[in-house]
Write a protein that holds these residues in place. Structure first.
Motif, PDB file in Angstrom:
ATOM      1  N   HIS A 126      28.654  14.641  53.537  1.00  0.00           N
ATOM      2  CA  HIS A 126      28.291  13.350  52.951  1.00  0.00           C
ATOM      3  C   HIS A 126      28.780  13.261  51.505  1.00  0.00           C
ATOM      4  N   VAL A 127      28.590  14.338  50.745  1.00  0.00           N
ATOM      5  CA  VAL A 127      29.028  14.331  49.347  1.00  0.00           C
ATOM      6  C   VAL A 127      30.525  14.032  49.279  1.00  0.00           C
ATOM      7  N   HIS A 128      31.290  14.704  50.141  1.00  0.00           N
ATOM      8  CA  HIS A 128      32.744  14.505  50.081  1.00  0.00           C
ATOM      9  C   HIS A 128      33.162  13.125  50.573  1.00  0.00           C
ATOM     10  N   GLU A 129      32.443  12.594  51.551  1.00  0.00           N
ATOM     11  CA  GLU A 129      32.769  11.230  51.986  1.00  0.00           C
ATOM     12  C   GLU A 129      32.561  10.244  50.846  1.00  0.00           C
ATOM     13  N   GLU A 130      31.450  10.453  50.112  1.00  0.00           N
ATOM     14  CA  GLU A 130      31.177   9.531  49.004  1.00  0.00           C
ATOM     15  C   GLU A 130      32.169   9.727  47.860  1.00  0.00           C
ATOM     16  N   ILE A 131      32.521  10.976  47.599  1.00  0.00           N
ATOM     17  CA  ILE A 131      33.517  11.240  46.558  1.00  0.00           C
ATOM     18  C   ILE A 131      34.825  10.540  46.921  1.00  0.00           C
ATOM     19  N   HIS A 132      35.192  10.645  48.195  1.00  0.00           N
ATOM     20  CA  HIS A 132      36.423  10.003  48.647  1.00  0.00           C
ATOM     21  C   HIS A 132      36.346   8.491  48.492  1.00  0.00           C
ATOM     22  N   ASP A 133      35.151   7.963  48.589  1.00  0.00           N
ATOM     23  CA  ASP A 133      34.935   6.521  48.512  1.00  0.00           C
ATOM     24  C   ASP A 133      34.903   6.016  47.067  1.00  0.00           C
ATOM     25  N   GLY A 545      24.954  24.219  64.544  1.00  0.00           N
ATOM     26  CA  GLY A 545      25.828  25.356  64.778  1.00  0.00           C
ATOM     27  C   GLY A 545      26.797  25.553  63.632  1.00  0.00           C
ATOM     28  N   ILE A 546      27.247  26.770  63.472  1.00  0.00           N
ATOM     29  CA  ILE A 546      28.119  27.085  62.344  1.00  0.00           C
ATOM     30  C   ILE A 546      29.431  26.296  62.410  1.00  0.00           C
ATOM     31  N   GLY A 547      29.864  25.953  63.622  1.00  0.00           N
ATOM     32  CA  GLY A 547      31.107  25.203  63.765  1.00  0.00           C
ATOM     33  C   GLY A 547      31.032  23.803  63.176  1.00  0.00           C
ATOM     34  N   ASN A 548      29.820  23.262  63.111  1.00  0.00           N
ATOM     35  CA  ASN A 548      29.661  21.911  62.578  1.00  0.00           C
ATOM     36  C   ASN A 548      29.316  21.897  61.091  1.00  0.00           C
ATOM     37  N   TYR A 549      29.299  23.062  60.481  1.00  0.00           N
ATOM     38  CA  TYR A 549      28.823  23.156  59.102  1.00  0.00           C
ATOM     39  C   TYR A 549      29.900  22.840  58.056  1.00  0.00           C
ATOM     40  N   PRO A 550      31.093  23.438  58.155  1.00  0.00           N
ATOM     41  CA  PRO A 550      32.063  23.235  57.072  1.00  0.00           C
ATOM     42  C   PRO A 550      32.555  21.792  56.970  1.00  0.00           C
ATOM     43  N   VAL A 551      32.982  21.421  55.774  1.00  0.00           N
ATOM     44  CA  VAL A 551      33.523  20.086  55.528  1.00  0.00           C
ATOM     45  C   VAL A 551      34.916  20.010  56.136  1.00  0.00           C
TER      46      VAL A 551
END
Lengths: 568, 267
Positions: A126-133, A545-551
């Motif tokens: 979410h942080v990165h989506e907002e930064i991108h926005d 799950g760990i697979g869904n964790y990284p940005v």
């Protein structure tokens, strides 16, 4: 080849010891160069001040708690949302502006880089989506570590190497920039309804103290050689008499030397120090201890601070310091949001009105400025408002005005209802220091860029640096006698060039810029134990799950990655 | 006193946002200047003159300016918002935000009004001859600073959320109201001459509520402490006196806790 020449301005660039020298700034393809050809587009800056683009070391501008603030405060947008201009997006809000307003307003003030100061790792997408926005400005985000289960478990056993491997993994997974500490241990204690109000209060269940967490993360940071030092929001924020806790925490850095290849000298950045410089033992005898705190900072070169100035506005407080927000809500009875972030952190949001008619607010305002004026080394003391906690970032020009003009400070002091009580509780009335433009540039450009380990990109106008140049309507030979003119000039840059692109002309946005997201990739030796611990916790404790964790990479499409070799 | 007369000549497709219909804005302007004031219909910018015939004259100040709108304003928002003096009369219905953030002067709507009438009002008088929808005299969405002063009188009935976050002033509903009266209030007076369904005074800290009719469901946070004789709006009556909301914080004055008062007419 896009070439640009900013001619004949009074260049104020502490990174090159330029204090108003009349010079030209040449730009080619987004970078500052020695000279450009005769076809270069020329910006005439004659009689105007030219500075590097601003660097904000600490602001809450993106992420779930900022959004929670936006959601719970529709009234923050009321009558404060100008209608969209052609080609540009509608701008909304005051203390928690929309992403577009955030980007536009920073650009209007001539700021090039902003550090999002607290990223909950779990919510980093979410942080990165907002930064991108957020248009125009370059941004990075600091994940919070000081209440993280992994960190507390490793540091309890003094396993610095394991902590470092975990930190390196998390920085890469969340595309984070460095190590942020928020109320070390206290936020974890909040899960039990408790807090750690001194650095020796043990964290329940983990049996580790805030002092041990701070010391351990300093060691970890220097072990990895990260560009930024640890960035700490100390225990006991906003409590009368907390300056002792502040000094205790600062002392943990004593004798530690910075280890990095980024020209950073400090090992601890203590943020929004205004909230941590309080004397007295209740709100009744609340007073300033700015001198005590700043005396210590002045004599210890391995510490940097930012101010967190109260701007006397209606604003929205938001922090990962969950127990503090609960405490604040019990004081003002307004709205309160609170959340727990699984194994990592917590957060709270409460609106707050810094009222000129309230004694404590006046004293807080004075403390922020006292700190800025007592600082002997402006390149280690940075201007912030802990946006939006002590005031919105759009008030930086006002803080600059107060720091540059005693007349402006006295005028505000006179407008306080409890003016004489504020004078009694602080030293501000007697301070005649007036910061110069050179010092302001140190406090908003060169200093924070160096503290972030980014002086090779931002904060200067030397050849090779990123071409971020602000031109302000101030004549160095004929500075305005009316301090309001200073605030006006810094609020609306005449020109702002971001990465070689003109984005602001006459205070208005002209281009959406070339935004980048900056993060750190720290290389460490393969650490089987930490890898296993991470997998274990994702199986046992996390809700995903760990697979869904990284940005995912597509959430940060304009990366500027800083490689750190933690093995060396 | 000078009067500006406005006659609706075109019904907007959407709703018109008319922050400009206020004696403060009209004062000192000619009808031609007034007809050029900006109004918004969705994202489209229009002029007031596109929707109204404007005649008459305005006074030098807001105080000397009356506005008379002769016709239906069911699709016109913000009539008289933020006004400080003078008067506005609507000979018909009006849409939302009539007298929002109003500081003084008077508004008279001879028909019905939609929601948010007298929102965050600070002073002045609003008289509605018909019914009002929801949110009479309440705070703006999210805000904790509701109506501070002035009087709103609804001759008909009103919907829900009346006087939310009220801090002062008076709201009078001549007929019935639905639910949520003086929620979160910290002052002010609400008088409902008809019946109320439920949720009266929820999370109320301070303030007074009078109900002349019945309350179908009382909130559990209110406690009956006795019977009192009260003279309210020129009528002397016997009321059952409740205090509350006991689930909410209450400030102390001279060592005694201050509660919200709910006066329910004794049968």
């Amino acid at each position: 080849m896009a070439e640009l020449l900013i001619k004949n301005g009074f260049v104020v660039d502490p990174s090159q010891k330029m204090n108003g020298d009349v010079a030209d700034i040449a730009i080619r393809d987004g970078t500052i160069v020695e000279k450009v050809g005769s076809d270069a587009k020329v910006i005439d800056a004659k009689g105007k001040v030219v500075m590097p683009g601003g660097v904000d070391i600490h602001a809450h501008v993106a992420g779930p708690k900022v959004n929670a603030g936006r959601l719970m405060r529709p009234e923050d947008k009321l009558f404060k949302s100008p209608n969209a201009q052609e080609h540009y997006r509608v701008e909304m809000g005051f203390s928690i502006p929309s992403t577009f307003k955030t980007g536009y307003d920073y650009a209007r003030m001539g700021y090039a880089f902003v550090m999002e100061a607290a990223m909950p790792p779990l919510h980093s997408p979410h942080v990165h989506e907002e930064i991108h926005d957020t248009p125009i400005i370059d941004e990075a985000a600091l994940p919070v570590f000081a209440n993280n289960w992994f960190v507390m478990e490793y540091l309890k056993k003094e396993e610095i190497e394991n902590t470092a491997a975990y930190v390196a993994w998390l920085l890469s997974a969340t595309k984070g920039y460095g190590i942020k500490l928020v109320n070390p241990g206290g936020t974890a204690a909040w899960a039990w309804g408790l807090n750690c109000l001194s650095i020796d209060d043990p964290v329940p269940f983990y049996d580790i103290t805030p002092a041990e967490i701070i010391a351990g993360l300093i060691k970890t940071n220097e072990y990895l050689g990260l560009p930024h030092s640890i960035h700490i929001h100390q225990n006991s924020l906003g409590v009368p008499g907390n300056y002792k806790v502040t000094l205790d925490s600062l002392k943990i850095a004593e004798g530690v030397k910075a280890n990095n290849k980024f020209d950073r000298e400090q090992v601890m950045h203590s943020t929004h120090i205004q909230f941590h410089s309080y004397g007295g033992d209740s709100w009744a005898n609340f007073e300033s201890k700015a001198k005590e705190v700043m005396d210590y900072v002045n004599t210890h070169r391995n510490i940097t601070v930012d101010l967190g100035c109260v701007t006397l506005d209606e604003t929205t407080t938001m922090t990962a310091d969950g127990p503090f927000e609960h405490h604040l809500n019990s004081l003002n009875h307004l709205k309160w949001a609170n959340t727990d972030v699984e194994l990592e952190t917590a957060a709270g949001v409460v609106p707050y009105v810094y009222d000129k008619d309230i004694k404590v607010c006046g004293i807080q305002w004075a403390i922020g400025l006292e700190l800025g004026l007592y600082a002997k080394d402006p390149s280690r003391t940075f201007i912030t408002t802990d946006h939006p906690n002590a005031g919105p970032f759009t008030r930086y020009p006002r803080v600059i005005k107060w720091l540059m003009s005693q007349k402006a400070r006295e005028a505000t002091l006179d407008s306080l209802k409890y003016c004489s009580k504020v004078i009694d509780a602080t030293d501000l009335h007697g301070i005649d220091t007036e910061r110069t433009l050179y010092e302001i540039a140190q406090m908003t450009r060169t200093g924070p860029a160096k503290a972030l380990g980014l002086s090779h990109v931002y904060g200067g106008l030397g050849p090779g640096l990123d071409a971020n140049v602000a031109v302000y309507d101030l004549d160095l030979n004929n500075m305005p006698t009316d301090p309001e003119e200073i605030e006006k000039a810094f609020s609306r840059a005449l020109w702002f060039v971001k990465s070689g692109q003109v984005v602001v002309k006459d205070g208005e946005i002209t281009h959406h810029g070339n935004k980048r997201t900056v993060w750190v990739h720290a290389k460490v030796r393969e650490n089987h134990q930490v890898t296993r611990d991470i997998q274990d916790k994702f199986l046992k404790n996390y809700t995903l799950g760990i697979g869904n964790y990284p940005v995912w990479d597509h959430l940060a499409p304009n990366p500027y990655v800083i490689e750190v070799d933690g093995e060396a | 006193m000078a009067t500006i007369r406005m006659k609706p000549v075109k019904t907007p497709d959407l709703f018109l946002e008319c922050f400009c219909i206020s004696p403060d804005v009209f004062a000192g302007k000619t009808p031609t200047e007034i007809s050029r004031l900006e109004v918004r219909e969705g994202k489209a910018r229009n002029e007031l003159g596109d929707f109204f015939d404007i005649a008459g004259s305005s006074g030098k100040t807001a105080e000397e300016t009356d506005i008379f709108i002769d016709g239906d304003c069911s699709r016109v928002k913000y009539i008289g918002s933020k006004m400080t003096a003078g008067s506005v009369t609507v000979n018909g219905n009006a849409d939302m935000y009539v007298g929002g953030w109003m500081k003084g002067g008077s508004i008279h709507v001879r028909g019905n009004v939609d929601s948010f009438c007298g929102l965050a009002m600070e002073g002045g008088e609003i008289q509605i001859d018909g019914n009002a929808q929801n949110y009479v005299g309440c705070a703006y969405r999210g805000d904790w600073r509701g109506m501070r002063g002035g009087t709103i009188r609804i001759n008909g009935s009103a919907g829900n959320d009346i006087g939310t976050f009220m801090l002062g002033g008076t709201i009078i509903i001549e007929k019935d109201a639905f639910i949520h009266i003086s929620t979160h209030a910290e002052g002010g007076t609400v008088v409902i001459k008809g019946d109320v369904q439920s949720r009266v005074g929820g999370q109320m800290v301070k303030g007074d509520i009078y109900v002349f009719g019945t309350i179908e469901h009382m909130l559990p946070g209110f406690k009956e402490i006795g019977t009192v004789d009260k003279n309210i709006l020129g009528q002397s009556m016997k009321f059952r006196h409740f205090i509350g909301d006991l689930g909410e914080r209450h400030p102390k004055k001279k060592g005694r806790e201050i509660y919200g008062n709910l006066y329910l007419r004794a049968s």
